[in-house]
Design an enzyme around this catalytic site. Structure first.
Site, PDB file in Angstrom:
ATOM      1  N   GLY A  76      72.906  43.342  35.270  1.00 17.85           N
ATOM      2  CA  GLY A  76      73.606  42.515  36.236  1.00 17.85           C
ATOM      3  C   GLY A  76      75.063  42.860  36.461  1.00 17.85           C
ATOM      4  N   GLN A  77      75.560  43.927  35.836  1.00 13.20           N
ATOM      5  CA  GLN A  77      76.958  44.301  36.044  1.00 13.20           C
ATOM      6  C   GLN A  77      77.146  44.776  37.476  1.00 13.20           C
ATOM      7  OE1 GLN A  77      78.492  47.230  33.269  1.00 13.20           O
ATOM      8  NE2 GLN A  77      80.589  46.962  33.974  1.00 13.20           N
ATOM      9  N   THR A  78      78.125  44.193  38.164  1.00 12.00           N
ATOM     10  CA  THR A  78      78.403  44.589  39.546  1.00 12.00           C
ATOM     11  C   THR A  78      79.790  45.201  39.706  1.00 12.00           C
ATOM     12  OG1 THR A  78      79.124  42.335  40.084  1.00 12.00           O
ATOM     13  CG2 THR A  78      76.822  42.896  40.564  1.00 12.00           C
ATOM     14  N   VAL A  79      80.714  44.868  38.821  1.00  9.60           N
ATOM     15  CA  VAL A  79      82.031  45.517  38.807  1.00  9.60           C
ATOM     16  C   VAL A  79      82.058  46.378  37.550  1.00  9.60           C
ATOM     17  CG1 VAL A  79      84.525  45.206  38.697  1.00  9.60           C
ATOM     18  CG2 VAL A  79      83.140  43.615  40.042  1.00  9.60           C
ATOM     19  N   HIS A 130      84.355  43.754  31.280  1.00 11.59           N
ATOM     20  CA  HIS A 130      84.886  42.398  31.363  1.00 11.59           C
ATOM     21  C   HIS A 130      84.006  41.423  30.595  1.00 11.59           C
ATOM     22  CE1 HIS A 130      82.263  42.951  34.895  1.00 11.59           C
ATOM     23  NE2 HIS A 130      82.059  41.624  34.905  1.00 11.59           N
ATOM     24  N   HIS A 167      82.978  37.420  30.284  1.00  9.21           N
ATOM     25  CA  HIS A 167      82.957  36.125  30.952  1.00  9.21           C
ATOM     26  C   HIS A 167      83.136  35.045  29.899  1.00  9.21           C
ATOM     27  CE1 HIS A 167      81.234  37.404  34.897  1.00  9.21           C
ATOM     28  NE2 HIS A 167      80.788  38.417  34.151  1.00  9.21           N
TER      29      HIS A 167
END
Length: 129
Positions: free
Chosen positions: A95-98, A102, A104
């Site tokens: 699900g990593q999109t950037v 990082h 959360h």
């Protein structure tokens, strides 16, 4: 912050405006998620552009951890959440999109989900037993 870190032009985390940063230290910074799942949803990122957790140095991991703890104190005072989720998406299939590492930090509130049991196990509902 005097140290210059490698950044990637066009990366929304590398290019985050100073005015949007809530906390920072020598190796990491924290800011509000632009698509929060709950009030207070925060991202903690390394200053250096690195794709994910596996590429971080020990100093970067420690700096991120320090900001997670400090940010929790701020969120406790500001939002009084009942619980927290801390998570990372490591790769597109997770699900990593950037593709800038990082963490959360997501405040959780009583009743924000009908059945919270299972926590992160519910990411793949058909796998829940």
């Amino acid at each position: 912050m005097e140290t210059k870190f490698e950044t990637l032009p066009g990366c929304p985390f590398c290019e985050k405006a100073d005015k949007d940063i809530i906390l920072q230290n020598d190796f990491a910074k924290a800011f509000w998620d632009i698509k929060p799942v709950n009030p207070g949803h925060t991202l903690i990122v390394p200053r250096r552009h690195v794709e994910n957790w596996w590429g971080l140095t020990k100093d970067e991991k420690n700096a991120i951890d320090d900001l997670v703890v400090q940010m929790k104190q701020i969120l406790d005072e500001r939002y009084q959440p009942d619980a927290y989720n801390i998570g990372m998406n490591l790769g597109a299939d997770a699900g990593q999109t950037v593709f800038h590492a990082h963490v959360h930090l997501i405040p959780r509130y009583y009743g924000d989900m009908k059945v919270p049991e299972g926590g992160v196990r519910n990411l793949i509902p058909r796998k829940l037993k």
